[in-house]
Design a protein around this motif. Structure first.
Motif, PDB file in Angstrom:
ATOM      1  N   MET A   1       0.843  -1.193   0.000  1.00  0.00           N
ATOM      2  CA  MET A   1       0.000   0.000   0.000  1.00  0.00           C
ATOM      3  C   MET A   1       0.882   1.247   0.000  1.00  0.00           C
ATOM      4  SD  MET A   1      -3.093   0.800   2.565  1.00  0.00           S
ATOM      5  CE  MET A   1      -3.623   2.433   2.864  1.00  0.00           C
ATOM      6  N   SER A   2       0.466   2.224  -0.766  1.00  0.00           N
ATOM      7  CA  SER A   2       1.200   3.483  -0.860  1.00  0.00           C
ATOM      8  C   SER A   2       1.052   4.283   0.434  1.00  0.00           C
ATOM      9  CB  SER A   2       0.642   4.298  -2.028  1.00  0.00           C
ATOM     10  OG  SER A   2       1.212   5.583  -2.047  1.00  0.00           O
ATOM     11  N   ALA A   3       2.048   5.088   0.726  1.00  0.00           N
ATOM     12  CA  ALA A   3       1.990   5.935   1.917  1.00  0.00           C
ATOM     13  C   ALA A   3       0.983   7.072   1.747  1.00  0.00           C
ATOM     14  CB  ALA A   3       3.365   6.508   2.222  1.00  0.00           C
ATOM     15  N   LEU A   4       0.664   7.414   0.508  1.00  0.00           N
ATOM     16  CA  LEU A   4      -0.289   8.484   0.230  1.00  0.00           C
ATOM     17  C   LEU A   4      -1.567   7.863  -0.333  1.00  0.00           C
ATOM     18  CD1 LEU A   4      -0.491  11.562   0.338  1.00  0.00           C
ATOM     19  CD2 LEU A   4       0.287  11.609  -2.021  1.00  0.00           C
ATOM     20  N   GLN A   5      -2.676   8.035   0.380  1.00  0.00           N
ATOM     21  CA  GLN A   5      -3.945   7.443  -0.031  1.00  0.00           C
ATOM     22  C   GLN A   5      -4.896   8.537  -0.505  1.00  0.00           C
ATOM     23  OE1 GLN A   5      -5.979   5.347   3.105  1.00  0.00           O
ATOM     24  NE2 GLN A   5      -7.616   4.667   1.757  1.00  0.00           N
ATOM     25  N   PHE A   6      -5.416   8.374  -1.712  1.00  0.00           N
ATOM     26  CA  PHE A   6      -6.383   9.310  -2.285  1.00  0.00           C
ATOM     27  C   PHE A   6      -7.776   8.960  -1.776  1.00  0.00           C
ATOM     28  CE2 PHE A   6      -9.224  10.330  -6.005  1.00  0.00           C
ATOM     29  CZ  PHE A   6      -9.192  11.705  -5.840  1.00  0.00           C
ATOM     30  N   LEU A   7      -8.459   9.937  -1.149  1.00  0.00           N
ATOM     31  CA  LEU A   7      -9.782   9.695  -0.588  1.00  0.00           C
ATOM     32  C   LEU A   7     -10.916  10.165  -1.501  1.00  0.00           C
ATOM     33  CD1 LEU A   7      -9.117  10.685   3.133  1.00  0.00           C
ATOM     34  CD2 LEU A   7      -9.032   8.413   2.085  1.00  0.00           C
ATOM     35  N   GLY A   8     -10.598  10.999  -2.475  1.00  0.00           N
ATOM     36  CA  GLY A   8     -11.622  11.478  -3.400  1.00  0.00           C
ATOM     37  C   GLY A   8     -11.470  12.962  -3.676  1.00  0.00           C
ATOM     38  N   ILE A  46      -4.217  15.873   3.906  1.00  0.00           N
ATOM     39  CA  ILE A  46      -3.726  16.777   2.868  1.00  0.00           C
ATOM     40  C   ILE A  46      -4.880  17.113   1.935  1.00  0.00           C
ATOM     41  CG2 ILE A  46      -2.070  17.103   0.997  1.00  0.00           C
ATOM     42  CD1 ILE A  46      -0.445  14.785   2.333  1.00  0.00           C
ATOM     43  N   ASN A  47      -5.122  18.407   1.742  1.00  0.00           N
ATOM     44  CA  ASN A  47      -6.130  18.883   0.790  1.00  0.00           C
ATOM     45  C   ASN A  47      -5.422  19.706  -0.279  1.00  0.00           C
ATOM     46  OD1 ASN A  47      -8.535  17.856   2.015  1.00  0.00           O
ATOM     47  ND2 ASN A  47      -8.282  19.402   3.597  1.00  0.00           N
ATOM     48  N   ASN A  67     -14.542  29.348 -14.967  1.00  0.00           N
ATOM     49  CA  ASN A  67     -13.753  29.069 -13.763  1.00  0.00           C
ATOM     50  C   ASN A  67     -14.202  27.727 -13.194  1.00  0.00           C
ATOM     51  OD1 ASN A  67     -12.361  31.692 -13.490  1.00  0.00           O
ATOM     52  ND2 ASN A  67     -14.424  32.451 -13.171  1.00  0.00           N
ATOM     53  N   CYS A  68     -13.239  26.936 -12.753  1.00  0.00           N
ATOM     54  CA  CYS A  68     -13.562  25.661 -12.117  1.00  0.00           C
ATOM     55  C   CYS A  68     -12.516  25.380 -11.041  1.00  0.00           C
ATOM     56  CB  CYS A  68     -13.579  24.535 -13.143  1.00  0.00           C
ATOM     57  SG  CYS A  68     -14.086  22.952 -12.445  1.00  0.00           S
ATOM     58  N   SER A  69     -12.970  24.913  -9.885  1.00  0.00           N
ATOM     59  CA  SER A  69     -12.074  24.543  -8.790  1.00  0.00           C
ATOM     60  C   SER A  69     -12.499  23.196  -8.231  1.00  0.00           C
ATOM     61  CB  SER A  69     -12.109  25.576  -7.664  1.00  0.00           C
ATOM     62  OG  SER A  69     -11.595  26.810  -8.096  1.00  0.00           O
ATOM     63  N   ILE A  70     -11.506  22.352  -8.002  1.00  0.00           N
ATOM     64  CA  ILE A  70     -11.759  21.069  -7.353  1.00  0.00           C
ATOM     65  C   ILE A  70     -10.802  20.938  -6.167  1.00  0.00           C
ATOM     66  CG2 ILE A  70     -12.597  19.929  -9.444  1.00  0.00           C
ATOM     67  CD1 ILE A  70      -9.894  18.477  -9.587  1.00  0.00           C
ATOM     68  N   ILE A  71     -11.215  20.150  -5.193  1.00  0.00           N
ATOM     69  CA  ILE A  71     -10.355  19.878  -4.042  1.00  0.00           C
ATOM     70  C   ILE A  71     -10.215  18.371  -3.903  1.00  0.00           C
ATOM     71  CG2 ILE A  71     -12.253  20.030  -2.380  1.00  0.00           C
ATOM     72  CD1 ILE A  71     -10.174  21.250  -0.412  1.00  0.00           C
ATOM     73  N   GLY A  72      -8.979  17.921  -3.892  1.00  0.00           N
ATOM     74  CA  GLY A  72      -8.678  16.515  -3.697  1.00  0.00           C
ATOM     75  C   GLY A  72      -8.216  16.282  -2.269  1.00  0.00           C
ATOM     76  N   THR A  73      -8.676  15.190  -1.668  1.00  0.00           N
ATOM     77  CA  THR A  73      -8.343  14.878  -0.281  1.00  0.00           C
ATOM     78  C   THR A  73      -7.479  13.622  -0.236  1.00  0.00           C
ATOM     79  OG1 THR A  73     -10.452  15.834   0.415  1.00  0.00           O
ATOM     80  CG2 THR A  73      -9.299  14.447   2.012  1.00  0.00           C
ATOM     81  N   PHE A  74      -6.380  13.729   0.504  1.00  0.00           N
ATOM     82  CA  PHE A  74      -5.439  12.637   0.666  1.00  0.00           C
ATOM     83  C   PHE A  74      -5.154  12.441   2.149  1.00  0.00           C
ATOM     84  CE2 PHE A  74      -4.731  14.612  -3.373  1.00  0.00           C
ATOM     85  CZ  PHE A  74      -4.420  13.585  -4.258  1.00  0.00           C
ATOM     86  N   VAL A  75      -4.668  11.272   2.511  1.00  0.00           N
ATOM     87  CA  VAL A  75      -4.193  11.029   3.855  1.00  0.00           C
ATOM     88  C   VAL A  75      -2.813  10.367   3.725  1.00  0.00           C
ATOM     89  CG1 VAL A  75      -5.334   8.790   4.156  1.00  0.00           C
ATOM     90  CG2 VAL A  75      -4.757  10.140   6.159  1.00  0.00           C
ATOM     91  N   TYR A  76      -1.898  10.797   4.575  1.00  0.00           N
ATOM     92  CA  TYR A  76      -0.531  10.266   4.574  1.00  0.00           C
ATOM     93  C   TYR A  76      -0.396   9.220   5.677  1.00  0.00           C
ATOM     94  CZ  TYR A  76       4.540  10.085   4.975  1.00  0.00           C
ATOM     95  OH  TYR A  76       5.846   9.651   5.032  1.00  0.00           O
ATOM     96  N   ASN A  77      -0.056   7.990   5.273  1.00  0.00           N
ATOM     97  CA  ASN A  77       0.155   6.886   6.217  1.00  0.00           C
ATOM     98  C   ASN A  77       1.601   6.408   6.073  1.00  0.00           C
ATOM     99  OD1 ASN A  77      -2.634   6.632   7.092  1.00  0.00           O
ATOM    100  ND2 ASN A  77      -3.042   5.858   5.043  1.00  0.00           N
ATOM    101  N   PRO A  78       2.511   6.870   6.908  1.00  0.00           N
ATOM    102  CA  PRO A  78       3.916   6.522   6.751  1.00  0.00           C
ATOM    103  C   PRO A  78       4.249   5.064   7.081  1.00  0.00           C
ATOM    104  CG  PRO A  78       3.624   7.813   8.738  1.00  0.00           C
ATOM    105  CD  PRO A  78       2.289   7.770   8.047  1.00  0.00           C
ATOM    106  N   ASP A  79       3.337   4.346   7.686  1.00  0.00           N
ATOM    107  CA  ASP A  79       3.611   2.952   8.087  1.00  0.00           C
ATOM    108  C   ASP A  79       3.801   2.045   6.907  1.00  0.00           C
ATOM    109  OD1 ASP A  79       3.148   4.102  10.506  1.00  0.00           O
ATOM    110  OD2 ASP A  79       1.195   3.173  10.815  1.00  0.00           O
TER     111      ASP A  79
END
Length: 79
Positions: A1-8, A46-47, A67-79
């Motif tokens: 599993m990657s240390a950086l997980q994309f949540l949406g 991380i946003n 104009n268009c803006s999106i926000i991506g949400t990530f979580v960092y899991n160093p384990d």
């Protein structure tokens, strides 16, 4: 599993405006996208906001502005 997980992602803004001053042209229209980013890190959350603006309401040579803006949400899991 990657240390950086994309949540949406979410679209937080989307807008189209017609330029009332636009005068029809026979040649091509030059559109130069302006892209900006913003990164917000809080603990392991991380946003990333990505925004793009295309077109202009200034002058008479561009028919619209988008104009268009999106926000991506990530979580960092160093384990």
């Amino acid at each position: 599993m990657s240390a950086l997980q994309f949540l949406g992602y979410k679209v937080i803004a989307m807008e189209y405006k017609r330029n009332p001053r636009f005068e029809s042209v026979t040649g091509p229209i030059s559109l130069e996208p302006k892209i900006t980013t913003k990164i917000n890190v809080e603990n392991s959350d991380i946003n990333i906001t990505l925004s793009v603006m295309v077109g202009s309401l200034d002058g008479k040579d561009i028919p619209f502005q988008v104009n268009c803006s999106i926000i991506g949400t990530f979580v960092y899991n160093p384990d």
